[in-house]
Design an enzyme around this catalytic site. Sequence first.
Site, short mmCIF file in Angstrom:
data_model
loop_
_atom_site.label_atom_id
_atom_site.label_comp_id
_atom_site.label_asym_id
_atom_site.label_seq_id
_atom_site.Cartn_x
_atom_site.Cartn_y
_atom_site.Cartn_z
N ARG A 91 0.83 -1.20 0.00
CA ARG A 91 0.00 0.00 0.00
C ARG A 91 0.87 1.27 0.00
O ARG A 91 0.53 2.26 -0.60
CB ARG A 91 -0.89 -0.02 1.25
CG ARG A 91 -2.05 0.93 1.22
CD ARG A 91 -2.84 0.93 2.54
NE ARG A 91 -2.84 -0.30 3.28
CZ ARG A 91 -3.80 -1.22 3.22
NH1 ARG A 91 -4.85 -1.04 2.47
NH2 ARG A 91 -3.71 -2.32 3.97
N TYR A 92 1.98 1.21 0.74
CA TYR A 92 2.90 2.35 0.86
C TYR A 92 4.18 1.99 0.12
O TYR A 92 4.55 0.82 0.07
CB TYR A 92 3.23 2.63 2.32
CG TYR A 92 2.02 2.84 3.20
CD1 TYR A 92 1.41 4.08 3.29
CD2 TYR A 92 1.49 1.79 3.95
CE1 TYR A 92 0.31 4.28 4.10
CE2 TYR A 92 0.39 1.97 4.76
CZ TYR A 92 -0.21 3.23 4.84
OH TYR A 92 -1.30 3.41 5.63
N ARG A 95 7.13 -0.17 2.27
CA ARG A 95 6.83 -1.27 3.18
C ARG A 95 5.67 -2.12 2.64
O ARG A 95 4.81 -1.60 1.93
CB ARG A 95 6.52 -0.77 4.58
CG ARG A 95 5.45 0.30 4.65
CD ARG A 95 5.68 1.16 5.90
NE ARG A 95 4.67 2.17 6.11
CZ ARG A 95 4.70 3.38 5.53
NH1 ARG A 95 5.66 3.72 4.69
NH2 ARG A 95 3.76 4.26 5.80
N CYS A 104 -5.60 -17.21 13.83
CA CYS A 104 -5.21 -16.49 15.03
C CYS A 104 -5.47 -17.37 16.25
O CYS A 104 -6.36 -18.22 16.19
CB CYS A 104 -6.05 -15.21 15.19
SG CYS A 104 -5.93 -14.11 13.78
N CYS A 108 -10.89 -11.82 17.51
CA CYS A 108 -11.44 -10.61 18.11
C CYS A 108 -12.76 -10.32 17.41
O CYS A 108 -12.84 -10.38 16.18
CB CYS A 108 -10.48 -9.45 17.91
SG CYS A 108 -8.78 -9.90 18.33
N CYS A 111 -12.67 -7.68 14.63
CA CYS A 111 -11.54 -7.80 13.69
C CYS A 111 -11.83 -7.14 12.34
O CYS A 111 -12.87 -7.38 11.73
CB CYS A 111 -11.22 -9.27 13.48
SG CYS A 111 -9.93 -9.52 12.25
N ARG A 113 -10.21 -7.81 9.69
CA ARG A 113 -10.04 -8.79 8.61
C ARG A 113 -10.90 -10.01 8.87
O ARG A 113 -10.55 -11.13 8.50
CB ARG A 113 -8.57 -9.20 8.48
CG ARG A 113 -7.65 -8.08 8.04
CD ARG A 113 -6.38 -8.57 7.35
NE ARG A 113 -5.61 -7.43 6.90
CZ ARG A 113 -4.51 -6.96 7.50
NH1 ARG A 113 -4.03 -7.58 8.57
NH2 ARG A 113 -3.89 -5.90 7.04
N ASP A 274 -12.54 0.02 12.53
CA ASP A 274 -12.83 -0.02 11.09
C ASP A 274 -14.28 -0.43 10.83
O ASP A 274 -14.95 -0.95 11.72
CB ASP A 274 -11.87 -1.01 10.42
CG ASP A 274 -10.44 -0.50 10.48
OD1 ASP A 274 -10.21 0.66 10.10
OD2 ASP A 274 -9.55 -1.26 10.93
N ASP A 311 -7.80 4.15 9.39
CA ASP A 311 -7.51 3.60 8.07
C ASP A 311 -8.63 4.05 7.16
O ASP A 311 -9.80 3.69 7.38
CB ASP A 311 -7.47 2.06 8.14
CG ASP A 311 -6.04 1.56 8.30
OD1 ASP A 311 -5.28 1.65 7.33
OD2 ASP A 311 -5.72 1.10 9.41
N LYS A 318 -3.43 5.21 6.12
CA LYS A 318 -3.76 5.72 7.45
C LYS A 318 -3.71 7.25 7.47
O LYS A 318 -2.87 7.84 6.80
CB LYS A 318 -2.74 5.21 8.47
CG LYS A 318 -2.84 3.71 8.70
CD LYS A 318 -1.82 3.23 9.70
CE LYS A 318 -2.09 1.77 10.06
NZ LYS A 318 -1.97 0.88 8.89
#
Length: 350
Positions: A91-92, A95, A104, A108, A111, A113, A274, A311, A318
């Site tokens: 995205r950047y 990185r 996981c 959560c 989450c 995702r 999000d 985001d 971000k």
Amino acid sequence: MTAHRPIRTAGDLAEAGLIDASAEEAISRVASRYAIAISPAVADLIDRADPHDPIARQFVPDAAELTLTPEERADPIGDGAHSPVPGIVHRYPDRVLLKAVHVCPVYCRFCFRREMVGPQGLGTLTPAELDAAIAYLAAHPEIWEVILTGGDPLVLSPRRLQEILERLGAIEHVKVVRFHTRVPVVEPHRIDADLIAALKSSGKATYVALHANHPRELTGEARGAAARLIDAGIVIISQSVLLKGVNDDPEVLAELMRAFVETRIKPYYLHHPDLAPGTGHFRLSIEEGQALVASLRGRVSGLCQPTYILDIPGGYGKAVISASSIEAEGGGCYTVTDFRGNAHTYPPQG
Ligand code: SF4
């Protein structure tokens, strides 16, 4: 009572006293859409006598997850728009995310995702996909940092992690490796010498971004796991999500940030929640978030200040969204507001 295996179904939740038997049917419907896992360490942390327990709220599924709102989206931060090959999000410019696994140790309930992780999620990269992902990193000399996320990369065995990290270590232009994980908090016993050696096996500067949202998550065991990583030369930064009913309280937020700093973890990002599907019951307004973040100024040390970020939906990256404490007035003057809320004039540049 300490459980010895993760809680994964509505039946397990009822048996563990975390939901009423009458809720089992609705929670089974949640489970058919979004993965459930609560590790024994997290199950032990839940106060079953508190109907508003902030740990339970993060991990015990709720029928409210079946309510979708029009603004919610399956890929709220737009990973898909920036994925040139499976497992890579670029995205950047300097990185990338490397998502080798999509499982996981806990799931959560908020989450971002949640449509990609879990047993019905995107799975683990095949050997050929991993080869292609590593080839992409090697072919892009602008990539300075690789962020292993997912899913939680620390669910991989030390041997698997070492295989991947040694391949990253061989890429000269990659200088920094970062892991995004919840493992030191939710399965602290897994942070042992073998895992730590594997995490360091790239030979690059190694960072861990530890996800925790409530000060009670930083138990003695979790702090011990973090200390083992830090003493081995790994830098830990925090990432938290601002969540209604979990940490949307100035004292709780202050205590969380202090707990990080006491553990030698530098507060890094505080995410605005999000627009993930079925998570409306966790979201607060940006104004409420800004007021909470402003309340940290003056309340806790500068070391304890996270950056409040959003985001931008759609994959635009971000943005820092804290309220500004400075406002331009006419004639080059500024009004600056101190941590008590008092306004002061700052003169024009002479
Ligand atoms: S650990 Fe991260 S990826 Fe996994 S469920 Fe929680 S927020 Fe999602």
